[in-house]
Enzyme design. Structure first.
Site, PDB file in Angstrom:
ATOM      1  N   GLY A 104       0.948  -1.443  -0.034  1.00 41.47           N
ATOM      2  CA  GLY A 104       0.033   0.093   0.050  1.00 41.47           C
ATOM      3  C   GLY A 104       0.831   1.427  -0.028  1.00 41.47           C
ATOM      4  O   GLY A 104       0.561   2.347   0.519  1.00 41.47           O
ATOM      5  N   ALA A 105       1.975   1.161  -0.865  1.00 38.61           N
ATOM      6  CA  ALA A 105       2.988   2.269  -0.718  1.00 38.61           C
ATOM      7  C   ALA A 105       2.941   3.077  -1.684  1.00 38.61           C
ATOM      8  O   ALA A 105       3.893   4.079  -1.904  1.00 38.61           O
ATOM      9  CB  ALA A 105       4.281   1.545  -0.695  1.00 38.61           C
ATOM     10  N   ARG A 157       0.815   5.731  -1.849  1.00 40.45           N
ATOM     11  CA  ARG A 157       0.515   7.121  -1.229  1.00 40.45           C
ATOM     12  C   ARG A 157       0.248   6.909   0.446  1.00 40.45           C
ATOM     13  O   ARG A 157       0.164   5.830   0.628  1.00 40.45           O
ATOM     14  CB  ARG A 157      -0.946   7.675  -1.826  1.00 40.45           C
ATOM     15  CG  ARG A 157      -2.064   6.441  -1.496  1.00 40.45           C
ATOM     16  CD  ARG A 157      -3.419   6.802  -2.407  1.00 40.45           C
ATOM     17  NE  ARG A 157      -3.020   6.690  -3.650  1.00 40.45           N
ATOM     18  CZ  ARG A 157      -3.144   5.664  -4.664  1.00 40.45           C
ATOM     19  NH1 ARG A 157      -3.519   4.464  -3.851  1.00 40.45           N
ATOM     20  NH2 ARG A 157      -2.893   5.550  -5.489  1.00 40.45           N
ATOM     21  N   ASP A 215      -2.129  -7.709  -5.780  1.00 36.44           N
ATOM     22  CA  ASP A 215      -3.257  -7.603  -4.851  1.00 36.44           C
ATOM     23  C   ASP A 215      -2.884  -8.797  -3.718  1.00 36.44           C
ATOM     24  O   ASP A 215      -2.596  -9.907  -3.898  1.00 36.44           O
ATOM     25  CB  ASP A 215      -4.423  -8.401  -5.740  1.00 36.44           C
ATOM     26  CG  ASP A 215      -5.803  -8.611  -4.904  1.00 36.44           C
ATOM     27  OD1 ASP A 215      -5.835  -8.335  -3.740  1.00 36.44           O
ATOM     28  OD2 ASP A 215      -6.815  -9.244  -5.403  1.00 36.44           O
ATOM     29  N   VAL A 216      -2.904  -7.979  -2.634  1.00 40.27           N
ATOM     30  CA  VAL A 216      -2.208  -8.716  -1.462  1.00 40.27           C
ATOM     31  C   VAL A 216      -3.115  -9.902  -1.017  1.00 40.27           C
ATOM     32  O   VAL A 216      -2.775 -10.725  -0.266  1.00 40.27           O
ATOM     33  CB  VAL A 216      -1.894  -7.695  -0.317  1.00 40.27           C
ATOM     34  CG1 VAL A 216      -0.864  -6.918  -0.661  1.00 40.27           C
ATOM     35  CG2 VAL A 216      -3.046  -7.310   0.072  1.00 40.27           C
ATOM     36  N   SER A 230      -5.073   0.350  13.990  1.00 40.06           N
ATOM     37  CA  SER A 230      -5.806   1.585  13.850  1.00 40.06           C
ATOM     38  C   SER A 230      -6.584   1.405  15.398  1.00 40.06           C
ATOM     39  O   SER A 230      -6.753   0.380  16.069  1.00 40.06           O
ATOM     40  CB  SER A 230      -6.813   1.463  12.767  1.00 40.06           C
ATOM     41  OG  SER A 230      -7.531   2.866  13.113  1.00 40.06           O
ATOM     42  N   TYR A 271     -13.721  -3.123   9.227  1.00 38.84           N
ATOM     43  CA  TYR A 271     -12.267  -2.261   9.402  1.00 38.84           C
ATOM     44  C   TYR A 271     -11.924  -2.588  10.877  1.00 38.84           C
ATOM     45  O   TYR A 271     -10.853  -2.922  10.950  1.00 38.84           O
ATOM     46  CB  TYR A 271     -12.405  -0.732   9.133  1.00 38.84           C
ATOM     47  CG  TYR A 271     -11.311  -0.222   9.107  1.00 38.84           C
ATOM     48  CD1 TYR A 271     -10.221  -0.086   7.880  1.00 38.84           C
ATOM     49  CD2 TYR A 271     -10.760   0.815  10.215  1.00 38.84           C
ATOM     50  CE1 TYR A 271      -9.028   0.466   8.087  1.00 38.84           C
ATOM     51  CE2 TYR A 271      -9.786   1.174  10.099  1.00 38.84           C
ATOM     52  CZ  TYR A 271      -8.734   1.186   9.078  1.00 38.84           C
ATOM     53  OH  TYR A 271      -7.570   1.973   8.760  1.00 38.84           O
ATOM     54  N   ALA A 272     -12.944  -2.225  11.921  1.00 38.80           N
ATOM     55  CA  ALA A 272     -12.387  -2.738  13.333  1.00 38.80           C
ATOM     56  C   ALA A 272     -12.058  -4.207  13.565  1.00 38.80           C
ATOM     57  O   ALA A 272     -11.103  -4.284  14.303  1.00 38.80           O
ATOM     58  CB  ALA A 272     -13.651  -2.087  14.345  1.00 38.80           C
ATOM     59  N   ALA A 292     -10.899  -6.287  11.282  1.00 38.90           N
ATOM     60  CA  ALA A 292      -9.580  -6.580  10.671  1.00 38.90           C
ATOM     61  C   ALA A 292      -8.778  -5.992  11.523  1.00 38.90           C
ATOM     62  O   ALA A 292      -7.721  -6.716  11.375  1.00 38.90           O
ATOM     63  CB  ALA A 292      -9.762  -5.907   9.123  1.00 38.90           C
ATOM     64  N   LYS A 293      -8.514  -4.684  11.909  1.00 42.79           N
ATOM     65  CA  LYS A 293      -7.564  -4.190  12.778  1.00 42.79           C
ATOM     66  C   LYS A 293      -7.364  -4.730  13.956  1.00 42.79           C
ATOM     67  O   LYS A 293      -6.074  -4.800  14.522  1.00 42.79           O
ATOM     68  CB  LYS A 293      -7.875  -2.413  12.798  1.00 42.79           C
ATOM     69  CG  LYS A 293      -7.747  -1.778  11.616  1.00 42.79           C
ATOM     70  CD  LYS A 293      -6.543  -1.907  10.780  1.00 42.79           C
ATOM     71  CE  LYS A 293      -6.326  -0.948   9.606  1.00 42.79           C
ATOM     72  NZ  LYS A 293      -4.974  -1.212   9.009  1.00 42.79           N
TER      73      LYS A 293
END
Length: 252
Positions: free
Chosen positions: A12-13, A15, A62-63, A141, A153-154, A156-157
């Site tokens: 994800g490098a 940006r 695509d990771v 995060s 998202y929560a 996953a993090k």
């Protein structure tokens, strides 16, 4: 203590936090594999590194795809050497309240963050154990503590935190450390998209968020890159299995 030059991979490098991290690791003396979904999107980050006298290669991947991950890691090995630093930063958001969230929203976010980190780490750890040195940093995060509209998202993090601690236990005897960095509000395209989803001007969103942060400012990608720089250094060898909240104030 000076840091030994090594080969690093940052996902994800293209940006944001990933780009800032790739540039910082290059400034630390490392060669950097700049990975993102589209190789062309990596050009700016690679160019910034090479213009400053560093070495970097951009790779599209695509990771969440095992075959693509294996091919991407091999491309880095051929171009720069065996990677012994890995920063799992790639991530997406598909925010919504749970009653509106689709299965695709859930699967996409968990796929990139959790499956992606697993596949990348599995592909790289062999190089680390062979070298008896490795540094893995996973991007968590503050949302791991819970955040309305981000149940995927929560999750996953939060999952990445358990993943990190287990890696530290399994790989420590090989000289490999694993840590997680959990950013708070960082001024990036991702937080701009959140403001748009909420229907709030980004400038107002930033100003309001800054007032809620003890240091009275929002974070910048370079704040996260600086923490990652330490965690990937030679002298951070006794720091492993930790989750460091870089949020301008205390978090649980």
């Amino acid at each position: 203590m000076p840091t030994t030059p090594r080969t690093a991979i940052v996902t994800g490098a293209a940006r944001g936090i990933g780009a800032a991290t790739a540039k910082r690791l290059a400034a630390d003396g490392h060669q950097v594999g700049v990975l993102d979904l589209d190789a062309a999107s990596c050009a700016d980050t690679v160019g910034a590194i090479t213009d400053a006298g560093g070495q970097a290669v951009g790779v599209g991947v695509d990771v969440a795809d095992a075959d693509q991950v294996a091919a991407a890691v091999e491309q880095v090995v051929e171009a720069l050497g065996a990677p012994t630093i890995l920063v799992n930063n790639a991530g997406i958001t598909r925010d919504n309240l749970i009653f509106k969230m689709t299965e695709q929203d859930w699967d996409s976010v968990l796929g990139v963050h959790l499956r992606g980190a697993f596949l990348m780490t599995r592909a790289v750890q062999g190089h680390m154990t062979a070298e008896k040195f490795g540094r893995i940093v996973n991007l968590s995060s503050t949302s791991a503590l819970g955040n309305r509209g981000q149940v995927n998202y929560a999750a996953a993090k939060a999952g990445l935190q358990g993943f990190t601690k287990t890696l530290a236990i399994e790989l420590g005897k090989f000289g490999v450390t694993a840590n997680a960095v959990a950013p708070g509000f960082i001024q990036t395209d991702m937080t701009r998209a959140t403001a748009e989803r909420l229907g709030v001007p980004f400038e107002d969103f930033v100003a309001f968020s800054a007032k809620e942060i003890p240091v009275q400012r929002v974070g910048q990608p370079e704040d996260i890159a600086a923490t990652i720089s330490f965690l990937t250094s030679d002298e951070a060898g006794f720091v492993s299995g930790q989750v460091i909240y870089v949020a301008g104030g205390p978090k649980d």
